[in-house]
Design a protein around this motif. Structure first.
Motif, PDB file in Angstrom:
ATOM      1  N   GLY A 116      27.587  18.010  44.147  1.00  0.00           N
ATOM      2  CA  GLY A 116      28.389  19.248  44.116  1.00  0.00           C
ATOM      3  C   GLY A 116      27.477  20.486  43.355  1.00  0.00           C
ATOM      4  O   GLY A 116      26.659  20.089  42.720  1.00  0.00           O
ATOM      5  N   THR A 117      28.040  21.419  43.509  1.00  0.00           N
ATOM      6  CA  THR A 117      27.496  22.838  43.240  1.00  0.00           C
ATOM      7  C   THR A 117      28.383  23.139  41.928  1.00  0.00           C
ATOM      8  O   THR A 117      29.632  23.094  41.881  1.00  0.00           O
ATOM      9  CB  THR A 117      27.651  23.919  44.192  1.00  0.00           C
ATOM     10  OG1 THR A 117      26.838  23.310  45.238  1.00  0.00           O
ATOM     11  CG2 THR A 117      26.817  25.083  43.724  1.00  0.00           C
ATOM     12  N   THR A 118      27.707  23.528  40.846  1.00  0.00           N
ATOM     13  CA  THR A 118      28.172  23.872  39.681  1.00  0.00           C
ATOM     14  C   THR A 118      27.343  25.010  39.246  1.00  0.00           C
ATOM     15  O   THR A 118      26.335  24.971  39.273  1.00  0.00           O
ATOM     16  CB  THR A 118      28.417  22.681  38.878  1.00  0.00           C
ATOM     17  OG1 THR A 118      29.243  23.158  37.650  1.00  0.00           O
ATOM     18  CG2 THR A 118      27.023  22.281  38.146  1.00  0.00           C
ATOM     19  N   ALA A 151      23.940  25.593  40.081  1.00  0.00           N
ATOM     20  CA  ALA A 151      22.971  24.475  40.607  1.00  0.00           C
ATOM     21  C   ALA A 151      23.417  23.298  41.263  1.00  0.00           C
ATOM     22  O   ALA A 151      24.973  23.445  41.121  1.00  0.00           O
ATOM     23  CB  ALA A 151      22.627  23.806  39.225  1.00  0.00           C
ATOM     24  N   HIS A 152      22.885  22.795  41.974  1.00  0.00           N
ATOM     25  CA  HIS A 152      23.293  21.693  42.974  1.00  0.00           C
ATOM     26  C   HIS A 152      22.987  20.452  42.362  1.00  0.00           C
ATOM     27  O   HIS A 152      21.932  20.109  42.034  1.00  0.00           O
ATOM     28  CB  HIS A 152      23.065  21.870  44.427  1.00  0.00           C
ATOM     29  CG  HIS A 152      23.543  20.667  45.211  1.00  0.00           C
ATOM     30  ND1 HIS A 152      25.119  20.739  45.582  1.00  0.00           N
ATOM     31  CD2 HIS A 152      23.458  19.252  45.320  1.00  0.00           C
ATOM     32  CE1 HIS A 152      25.375  19.717  46.209  1.00  0.00           C
ATOM     33  NE2 HIS A 152      24.365  18.891  46.174  1.00  0.00           N
ATOM     34  N   VAL A 153      23.899  19.644  41.935  1.00  0.00           N
ATOM     35  CA  VAL A 153      23.630  18.393  40.969  1.00  0.00           C
ATOM     36  C   VAL A 153      24.007  17.149  41.983  1.00  0.00           C
ATOM     37  O   VAL A 153      25.113  17.054  42.591  1.00  0.00           O
ATOM     38  CB  VAL A 153      24.634  18.421  39.645  1.00  0.00           C
ATOM     39  CG1 VAL A 153      24.413  16.898  39.288  1.00  0.00           C
ATOM     40  CG2 VAL A 153      24.305  19.361  39.005  1.00  0.00           C
ATOM     41  N   GLN A 184      28.963  20.817  29.757  1.00  0.00           N
ATOM     42  CA  GLN A 184      29.814  20.659  30.654  1.00  0.00           C
ATOM     43  C   GLN A 184      29.573  19.154  31.230  1.00  0.00           C
ATOM     44  O   GLN A 184      28.529  18.716  31.495  1.00  0.00           O
ATOM     45  CB  GLN A 184      29.341  21.500  31.765  1.00  0.00           C
ATOM     46  CG  GLN A 184      29.957  21.436  32.930  1.00  0.00           C
ATOM     47  CD  GLN A 184      29.678  22.413  34.393  1.00  0.00           C
ATOM     48  OE1 GLN A 184      28.791  22.814  34.189  1.00  0.00           O
ATOM     49  NE2 GLN A 184      30.348  22.369  35.347  1.00  0.00           N
ATOM     50  N   ALA A 185      30.807  18.391  31.200  1.00  0.00           N
ATOM     51  CA  ALA A 185      30.850  16.993  31.515  1.00  0.00           C
ATOM     52  C   ALA A 185      30.929  16.953  33.141  1.00  0.00           C
ATOM     53  O   ALA A 185      31.788  17.626  33.534  1.00  0.00           O
ATOM     54  CB  ALA A 185      31.737  16.263  30.912  1.00  0.00           C
ATOM     55  N   ILE A 186      30.069  16.339  33.574  1.00  0.00           N
ATOM     56  CA  ILE A 186      30.413  15.882  35.206  1.00  0.00           C
ATOM     57  C   ILE A 186      30.673  14.482  35.168  1.00  0.00           C
ATOM     58  O   ILE A 186      30.126  13.607  34.803  1.00  0.00           O
ATOM     59  CB  ILE A 186      29.040  16.491  35.978  1.00  0.00           C
ATOM     60  CG1 ILE A 186      28.803  17.714  35.666  1.00  0.00           C
ATOM     61  CG2 ILE A 186      28.977  15.743  37.430  1.00  0.00           C
ATOM     62  CD1 ILE A 186      27.741  18.337  36.738  1.00  0.00           C
ATOM     63  N   SER A 187      31.622  14.256  35.926  1.00  0.00           N
ATOM     64  CA  SER A 187      32.265  12.995  35.941  1.00  0.00           C
ATOM     65  C   SER A 187      31.578  12.191  37.078  1.00  0.00           C
ATOM     66  O   SER A 187      31.574  12.525  38.246  1.00  0.00           O
ATOM     67  CB  SER A 187      33.757  13.009  36.191  1.00  0.00           C
ATOM     68  OG  SER A 187      34.452  11.575  36.370  1.00  0.00           O
ATOM     69  N   SER A 227      30.309   9.805  32.543  1.00  0.00           N
ATOM     70  CA  SER A 227      29.874  11.121  32.679  1.00  0.00           C
ATOM     71  C   SER A 227      28.514  11.653  32.367  1.00  0.00           C
ATOM     72  O   SER A 227      27.744  10.610  31.664  1.00  0.00           O
ATOM     73  CB  SER A 227      30.790  12.265  31.831  1.00  0.00           C
ATOM     74  OG  SER A 227      32.045  11.919  32.056  1.00  0.00           O
ATOM     75  N   VAL A 228      27.897  12.707  32.885  1.00  0.00           N
ATOM     76  CA  VAL A 228      26.587  13.206  32.355  1.00  0.00           C
ATOM     77  C   VAL A 228      27.033  14.639  31.973  1.00  0.00           C
ATOM     78  O   VAL A 228      27.941  15.248  32.095  1.00  0.00           O
ATOM     79  CB  VAL A 228      25.727  13.414  33.635  1.00  0.00           C
ATOM     80  CG1 VAL A 228      25.175  11.987  33.967  1.00  0.00           C
ATOM     81  CG2 VAL A 228      26.168  14.179  34.544  1.00  0.00           C
TER      82      VAL A 228
END
Length: 118
Positions: free
Chosen positions: A80-82, A65-67, A89-92, A53-54
């Motif tokens: 993805g957009t988040t 934002a788009h990551v 917030q963890a992004i897998s 994760s980040v």
């Protein structure tokens, strides 16, 4: 003796978890803002990460934002957009076999931030 064993075991576990983590320092191409835009947008310029994760957050308010996270051979590992908020917030983005995370790009309506994984 039990305390010493427990302490050594805990130290080894924490060292192993730290070995697979790091921090990405974000940069921007916008040289005209003189720091004011960074304060308005609020996205932290450091992004902690581990193998799976980040972790994103802002200093103030929510930011759409788009990551995109790209691997070493150009494979998109996450896109993805988040909405990034002050809470972490963890992004897998798990590593793919034979591929490691290489670059993260965060794009908002005001600017583009990017950084490289080490």
């Amino acid at each position: 003796m039990k305390k010493l064993s427990a302490t050594c075991f805990a130290t080894l576990i924490s060292m192993a978890s730290l070995a697979n983590s790091g921090v990405v320092t974000l940069q921007t191409d916008n040289t005209h803002s003189r720091g004011r835009e960074e304060r308005r947008t609020g996205i932290n310029n450091t992004v902690p990460f581990d193998d799976n994760s980040v972790y994103l957050r802002t200093d103030s308010g929510a930011v759409a934002a788009h990551v995109t996270i790209t691997g070493t051979s150009g494979t998109v590992m996450y896109s993805g957009t988040t909405v990034i908020t002050p809470s972490v917030q963890a992004i897998s983005a798990p590593n793919i076999a034979g591929e490691e995370k290489y670059m993260i790009e965060i794009t908002t309506d005001r600017r583009r931030l990017y950084g490289y994984f080490m």
